[in-house]
Design a protein around this motif. Structure first.
Motif, PDB file in Angstrom:
ATOM      1  N   HIS A 120       0.846  -1.192   0.000  1.00 24.53           N
ATOM      2  CA  HIS A 120       0.000   0.000   0.000  1.00 24.53           C
ATOM      3  C   HIS A 120       0.886   1.249   0.000  1.00 24.53           C
ATOM      4  CE1 HIS A 120      -3.181   2.823   1.040  1.00 24.53           C
ATOM      5  NE2 HIS A 120      -4.054   1.860   0.812  1.00 24.53           N
ATOM      6  N   PRO A 121       0.646   2.189  -0.908  1.00 18.58           N
ATOM      7  CA  PRO A 121       1.554   3.341  -1.008  1.00 18.58           C
ATOM      8  C   PRO A 121       1.417   4.349   0.123  1.00 18.58           C
ATOM      9  CG  PRO A 121      -0.249   3.562  -2.568  1.00 18.58           C
ATOM     10  CD  PRO A 121      -0.398   2.206  -1.948  1.00 18.58           C
ATOM     11  N   ARG A 122       0.285   4.328   0.839  1.00 21.32           N
ATOM     12  CA  ARG A 122       0.055   5.348   1.858  1.00 21.32           C
ATOM     13  C   ARG A 122       0.181   4.824   3.284  1.00 21.32           C
ATOM     14  NH1 ARG A 122      -5.185   8.660  -0.593  1.00 21.32           N
ATOM     15  NH2 ARG A 122      -4.193   9.265  -2.578  1.00 21.32           N
ATOM     16  N   LYS A 123       0.351   3.543   3.444  1.00 19.16           N
ATOM     17  CA  LYS A 123       0.483   2.981   4.785  1.00 19.16           C
ATOM     18  C   LYS A 123       1.949   2.981   5.203  1.00 19.16           C
ATOM     19  CE  LYS A 123      -3.539  -0.093   4.761  1.00 19.16           C
ATOM     20  NZ  LYS A 123      -3.991  -1.500   4.893  1.00 19.16           N
ATOM     21  N   GLN A 124       2.191   3.395   6.418  1.00 23.68           N
ATOM     22  CA  GLN A 124       3.547   3.371   6.938  1.00 23.68           C
ATOM     23  C   GLN A 124       3.938   1.946   7.314  1.00 23.68           C
ATOM     24  OE1 GLN A 124       3.885   6.146  10.158  1.00 23.68           O
ATOM     25  NE2 GLN A 124       3.877   7.929   8.817  1.00 23.68           N
ATOM     26  N   SER A 125       5.140   1.572   6.946  1.00 24.82           N
ATOM     27  CA  SER A 125       5.635   0.233   7.244  1.00 24.82           C
ATOM     28  C   SER A 125       6.743   0.301   8.283  1.00 24.82           C
ATOM     29  CB  SER A 125       6.156  -0.442   5.976  1.00 24.82           C
ATOM     30  OG  SER A 125       7.232   0.296   5.432  1.00 24.82           O
ATOM     31  N   GLN A 126       6.959  -0.796   8.938  1.00 20.58           N
ATOM     32  CA  GLN A 126       7.956  -0.889   9.994  1.00 20.58           C
ATOM     33  C   GLN A 126       8.681  -2.221   9.887  1.00 20.58           C
ATOM     34  OE1 GLN A 126       6.374  -0.278  13.927  1.00 20.58           O
ATOM     35  NE2 GLN A 126       8.208  -1.038  14.945  1.00 20.58           N
ATOM     36  N   ILE A 127       9.951  -2.209  10.257  1.00 25.05           N
ATOM     37  CA  ILE A 127      10.742  -3.434  10.236  1.00 25.05           C
ATOM     38  C   ILE A 127      10.554  -4.167  11.558  1.00 25.05           C
ATOM     39  CG2 ILE A 127      13.051  -4.424  10.047  1.00 25.05           C
ATOM     40  CD1 ILE A 127      13.871  -2.041   8.404  1.00 25.05           C
ATOM     41  N   TYR A 128      10.199  -5.437  11.457  1.00 24.45           N
ATOM     42  CA  TYR A 128      10.083  -6.306  12.630  1.00 24.45           C
ATOM     43  C   TYR A 128      11.214  -7.326  12.535  1.00 24.45           C
ATOM     44  CZ  TYR A 128       5.461  -4.214  13.101  1.00 24.45           C
ATOM     45  OH  TYR A 128       4.421  -3.321  13.245  1.00 24.45           O
ATOM     46  N   TRP A 129      12.286  -7.034  13.262  1.00 21.93           N
ATOM     47  CA  TRP A 129      13.478  -7.866  13.151  1.00 21.93           C
ATOM     48  C   TRP A 129      13.242  -9.273  13.668  1.00 21.93           C
ATOM     49  CZ3 TRP A 129      17.110  -6.400  10.061  1.00 21.93           C
ATOM     50  CH2 TRP A 129      17.340  -5.039   9.844  1.00 21.93           C
ATOM     51  N   ALA A 130      12.323  -9.450  14.585  1.00 22.79           N
ATOM     52  CA  ALA A 130      12.058 -10.792  15.105  1.00 22.79           C
ATOM     53  C   ALA A 130      11.527 -11.719  14.019  1.00 22.79           C
ATOM     54  CB  ALA A 130      11.064 -10.718  16.263  1.00 22.79           C
ATOM     55  N   PHE A 131      10.826 -11.146  13.041  1.00 20.64           N
ATOM     56  CA  PHE A 131      10.241 -11.952  11.965  1.00 20.64           C
ATOM     57  C   PHE A 131      10.900 -11.686  10.619  1.00 20.64           C
ATOM     58  CE2 PHE A 131       6.584 -10.760  14.862  1.00 20.64           C
ATOM     59  CZ  PHE A 131       6.748 -11.871  15.679  1.00 20.64           C
ATOM     60  N   ARG A 132      11.862 -10.758  10.588  1.00 18.32           N
ATOM     61  CA  ARG A 132      12.633 -10.452   9.380  1.00 18.32           C
ATOM     62  C   ARG A 132      11.730  -9.988   8.240  1.00 18.32           C
ATOM     63  NH1 ARG A 132      14.023 -15.104  11.556  1.00 18.32           N
ATOM     64  NH2 ARG A 132      12.813 -16.257  10.012  1.00 18.32           N
ATOM     65  N   VAL A 133      10.792  -9.104   8.557  1.00 18.03           N
ATOM     66  CA  VAL A 133       9.860  -8.590   7.554  1.00 18.03           C
ATOM     67  C   VAL A 133       9.690  -7.089   7.761  1.00 18.03           C
ATOM     68  CG1 VAL A 133       8.590 -10.757   7.339  1.00 18.03           C
ATOM     69  CG2 VAL A 133       7.829  -9.048   8.997  1.00 18.03           C
ATOM     70  N   ARG A 134       9.219  -6.436   6.709  1.00 19.28           N
ATOM     71  CA  ARG A 134       8.771  -5.047   6.780  1.00 19.28           C
ATOM     72  C   ARG A 134       7.305  -5.027   6.364  1.00 19.28           C
ATOM     73  NH1 ARG A 134      10.401   0.459   6.177  1.00 19.28           N
ATOM     74  NH2 ARG A 134      12.615  -0.045   6.122  1.00 19.28           N
ATOM     75  N   CYS A 135       6.445  -4.595   7.251  1.00 19.62           N
ATOM     76  CA  CYS A 135       5.018  -4.616   6.945  1.00 19.62           C
ATOM     77  C   CYS A 135       4.308  -3.493   7.688  1.00 19.62           C
ATOM     78  CB  CYS A 135       4.394  -5.970   7.296  1.00 19.62           C
ATOM     79  SG  CYS A 135       4.444  -6.392   9.045  1.00 19.62           S
ATOM     80  N   CYS A 136       3.092  -3.228   7.255  1.00 16.86           N
ATOM     81  CA  CYS A 136       2.265  -2.219   7.902  1.00 16.86           C
ATOM     82  C   CYS A 136       1.573  -2.826   9.123  1.00 16.86           C
ATOM     83  CB  CYS A 136       1.239  -1.662   6.922  1.00 16.86           C
ATOM     84  SG  CYS A 136       0.079  -2.898   6.299  1.00 16.86           S
ATOM     85  N   LEU A 137       0.874  -1.993   9.858  1.00 18.66           N
ATOM     86  CA  LEU A 137       0.242  -2.456  11.092  1.00 18.66           C
ATOM     87  C   LEU A 137      -0.905  -3.419  10.812  1.00 18.66           C
ATOM     88  CD1 LEU A 137       0.413  -2.116  14.154  1.00 18.66           C
ATOM     89  CD2 LEU A 137      -1.237  -0.243  13.975  1.00 18.66           C
ATOM     90  N   ASP A 138      -1.660  -3.181   9.748  1.00 20.23           N
ATOM     91  CA  ASP A 138      -2.777  -4.075   9.422  1.00 20.23           C
ATOM     92  C   ASP A 138      -2.284  -5.474   9.060  1.00 20.23           C
ATOM     93  OD1 ASP A 138      -4.524  -2.004   9.870  1.00 20.23           O
ATOM     94  OD2 ASP A 138      -4.599  -1.389   7.762  1.00 20.23           O
TER      95      ASP A 138
END
Length: 315
Positions: A120-138
């Motif tokens: 999604h272009p408007r959702k802020q994403s965050q890196i979750y190092w425990a799961f090795r992913v970058r994803c939005c809150l939803d």
């Protein structure tokens, strides 16, 4: 009328001739041309001088380049690692976290800014190092589950989670859903083989090591972001100070009121939300822009002053 026939005469000969002609006239594929023109050894040598952005763009050119740059071979990992350490300030760790290759390490920390699941272009994403992913809150809520729900709702043994990495906001352990099934299977295998105690011990040691590495990655990332924000703040303040001094000097030389510079919109350099290091050419252009705007304002003020002077003379 009975001239000599050239070429295939019977139907079977014509079919064979058509097949052979098709085979010989088929143009070579792109991959074969690339491998013929550029040997893999030379290609790897060329990639050593490319930035991570260039490597990622090159991997999208063709299937051959993608297979070469997205593989887990030692040569490919060396290409991404050398490019990362040579051209990027962050991350500077010698090796990426466990379960993550060099390309993915560079991708989620520098190149990708969107959620890798919904994009999604408007959702802020965050890196979750425990799961090795970058994803939005939803997507994070959709793909994770709490320890309380696993134990009380799904009736999963707590010991089966002993080797899984987790994130713990407010001391509530959150697990990645895709990791649960494999952990359950390994737990049941150890239980059936009467090796449960040894399995739990090994998984606990493995988990502690992973948590230490995750903590290091999170600390490095937060420290780098804080340093980056601090440098940008200093850069922004420096640009504002220098641009205001240039505007005041120009206004004084042209006999304009300095207090009205902000109202005229020529007091600070228009950098917007992006901070970058300005060159001397940028400052020369800014001085010219200020001079042009001051000249326009001066001509406008003189025009209005002349008009009101004429009216006062008439009346």
């Amino acid at each position: 009328m009975g001239g000599k026939l050239y070429g295939p005469t019977t139907l079977q000969q014509r079919k064979n001739h058509t097949i052979n002609t098709t085979i010989h006239t088929t143009p070579p594929t792109t991959n074969s041309l690339i491998t013929t023109i550029i040997p893999p050894e030379l290609y790897i040598k060329i990639c050593e001088h490319l930035t991570p952005d260039d490597l990622f763009s090159l991997s999208q050119v063709s299937k051959y380049f993608r297979n070469l740059l997205c593989s887990t071979s030692t040569a490919t990992q060396a290409i991404w690692r050398n490019s990362r350490l040579r051209y990027l300030i962050y991350p500077r760790c010698p090796t990426p976290p466990d379960g993550m290759d060099e390309r993915q390490y560079v991708l989620i920390t520098n190149l990708a800014i969107r959620c890798q699941f919904c994009f999604h272009p408007r959702k802020q994403s965050q890196i979750y190092w425990a799961f090795r992913v970058r994803c939005c809150l939803d997507c994070f809520h959709h793909r994770t589950v709490s320890e309380y729900r696993l134990i009380n709702h799904y009736k999963i043994p707590k010991d089966s989670l002993c080797g899984l990495t987790y994130t713990a906001p407010c001391n509530y352990k959150i697990y990645w859903k895709d990791d649960i099934r494999e952990a359950q299977e390994n737990y049941m295998t150890a239980l059936e083989s009467n090796n449960l105690a040894e399995y739990i011990k090994k998984q606990t040691i493995k988990l502690n090591k992973q948590l230490e590495q995750i903590e290091l990655q999170e600390w490095e990332f937060k420290n780098e972001m804080a340093r980056w924000n601090y440098q940008n703040t200093l850069l922004f303040d420096e640009i504002k100070l220098r641009s205001s001094c240039i505007a005041e000097e120009t206004a004084m030389e042209m006999g304009l009121d300095i207090e009205k510079l902000q109202d005229w919109g020529i007091y600070w350099y228009p950098i917007g939300n992006v901070c970058r290091t300005l060159t001397e050419d940028d400052w020369i252009d800014w001085r010219r822009e200020v001079e042009t705007e001051c000249s326009r304002i001066k001509r406008k003020s003189q025009k209005w002053f002349h008009r009101f002077s004429m009216k006062s003379t008439i009346y």
